[in-house]
Write an enzyme that holds these catalytic residues in place. Structure first.
Site, mmCIF file in Angstrom:
data_model
loop_
_atom_site.group_PDB
_atom_site.id
_atom_site.type_symbol
_atom_site.label_atom_id
_atom_site.label_comp_id
_atom_site.label_asym_id
_atom_site.label_seq_id
_atom_site.Cartn_x
_atom_site.Cartn_y
_atom_site.Cartn_z
ATOM 1 N N ASP A 297 39.900 41.201 32.076
ATOM 2 C CA ASP A 297 40.697 40.721 33.196
ATOM 3 C C ASP A 297 39.909 39.556 33.820
ATOM 4 O O ASP A 297 38.719 39.371 33.524
ATOM 5 C CB ASP A 297 40.900 41.854 34.204
ATOM 6 C CG ASP A 297 41.592 41.391 35.461
ATOM 7 O OD1 ASP A 297 42.669 40.789 35.365
ATOM 8 O OD2 ASP A 297 41.042 41.626 36.560
ATOM 9 N N ASP B 71 40.460 38.070 37.619
ATOM 10 C CA ASP B 71 40.195 38.141 39.054
ATOM 11 C C ASP B 71 39.529 39.455 39.437
ATOM 12 O O ASP B 71 40.058 40.534 39.160
ATOM 13 C CB ASP B 71 41.503 37.975 39.833
ATOM 14 C CG ASP B 71 42.078 36.582 39.648
ATOM 15 O OD1 ASP B 71 41.352 35.617 39.921
ATOM 16 O OD2 ASP B 71 43.240 36.469 39.209
#
Length: 398
Positions: free
Chosen positions: A196, A198
């Site tokens: 991922d 953020d």
């Protein structure tokens, strides 16, 4: 005996420094010495005519400040000498400049070397908080310019929750979440790592909060609804919050906010070394953000764009649907069941689980009890990757 510990929590009025200081004191089991608690009640009890006006605007304000901080230093020194640790809270505006006031504070806290935590944020947010709390002294408080510290400091954004702030400050103080060396994930082998973006590679949590707060103010929507859906694509959030005829304008607006605010973002603790330790052909980024936002954040953090880069624009169904991780595995040519996913949000963890991947989760965005992963760490420097004799990737404690 453990080494003495002194944590100095600084920040402007309304930044939440007292709240963070209290949370740190509880966690560290340290006495809390707050400038307001030590001096404000006494000053508020003095008649205004004795000071020539409110003590914040009195002609003697400089002398009053000297006296307040002298009392704070003496109280903190007593706490440190008896308990071996202390958390001290005050604006410390002059101290952060590194001059005489800083040297006086360092001397008072000897032999501990003070760790400075600076809480700061959007001046408009801080002003709004001061107005909301209605403290009488805030009506007399002069405007002050933002402080650029000249002493080493751990800076945290006032937009973050106290738990999110603690997740950044404690590792910087050397207080780490223990890693279980017997965790089952350490016995597995992987062909690829899917990241991922953020809160996992780039510490963009405060930027996301700030951008969506501004979005909520502009479109008059609920911040609570936004917080409840962290990790989902912007288009999904917008579809839940606004009528269809406003979706296009709203998406363009929040994209512009997030791209603009990406400047200055830093990598998550340990992220750069961990990410680059994965062979380029065996890593991917899988984000709920769009290409412009994700690219801006990667560039700000100084991280390379991988060949496999799955964004919200590549899928019909975003997280928590497994489609983004399944697509990344397909593009890498690997079995999803032999992929390690690195995530920080429940929606992403749910998507990875549904795709059949193992999950390494990071604290810092979401409460730990919501991170139902194979392993939870407080930074990617807590683990490392090696290439096994079989050629597969293995995760190990650092």
């Amino acid at each position: 005996m453990p080494d003495p510990l002194a944590v100095v929590v600084a920040g402007p009025a309304g930044s939440g420094k007292s709240t963070l200081g209290r949370a740190l004191a509880r966690t560290l089991r340290a006495p809390l010495v707050d400038l307001d608690s030590v001096t404000t009640a006494l000053l508020d009890a003095l008649p205004l005519d004795a000071l020539g006006g409110h003590w914040l605007t009195s002609p003697h304000a400089g002398l009053i400040r000297d006296g307040r901080y002298a009392a704070l230093r003496a109280t903190a020194a007593d706490a440190l000498s008896t308990a071996g640790r202390v958390v001290v809270v005050a604006p410390f505006t002059a101290e952060l400049s590194g001059g005489e006031e800083w040297r006086a504070l360092v001397a008072a806290l000897a032999p501990a070397e003070p760790h400075v935590v600076l809480v700061d944020g959007d001046p408009a947010v801080l002003a709004s908080r001061r107005s909301a709390r209605g403290a009488p002294r805030d009506t007399h408080r002069p405007d002050t310019a933002p402080v650029a510290p000249r002493v080493p400091a751990i800076t945290v954004d006032a937009e973050l929750s106290t738990a999110q702030q603690l997740a950044r400050v404690l590792p910087a103080l050397g207080v780490r979440r223990p890693v279980d060396p017997g965790a089952g994930i350490f016995a597995r082998e992987f062909d690829a790592v899917l990241f991922d973006l953020d809160g996992t590679l780039v510490d963009s949590t405060a930027s996301v909060v700030k951008s969506w707060r501004r979005f909520a103010e502009h479109f008059d929507v609920s911040l609570e609804a936004l917080h409840a859906n962290h990790g989902q694509p912007a288009r999904t959030l917008i579809s839940l919050l606004l009528p269809a005829e406003r979706h296009t304008d709203a998406l363009a607006h929040v994209t512009d906010l997030e791209v603009t605010d990406a400047a200055g973002l830093a990598p998550v603790r340990g992220a750069a070394a961990f990410f680059t330790s994965v062979p380029a052909e065996r890593r991917a980024i899988v984000t709920s953000g769009s290409v412009p936002i994700a690219s801006a954040r990667l560039a700000a953090a100084g991280l390379p764009v991988p060949e496999v880069f799955v964004t919200v624009d590549d899928v019909a169904r975003g997280k928590p649907d497994p489609e983004p991780f399944l697509l990344a595995a397909e593009r890498l040519g690997v079995d999803p069941g032999r992929c390690l996913v690195v995530e920080d949000a429940p929606a992403g963890i749910a998507a990875a689980r549904a795709a059949g991947c193992a999950v390494l989760a990071l604290t810092g965005t979401t409460a730990e009890e919501e991170l139902t992963a194979d392993l939870v760490v407080d930074g990617l420097d807590a683990v490392r990757l090696e290439v096994a004799a079989s050629g597969a990737l293995r995760l190990l404690p650092a």
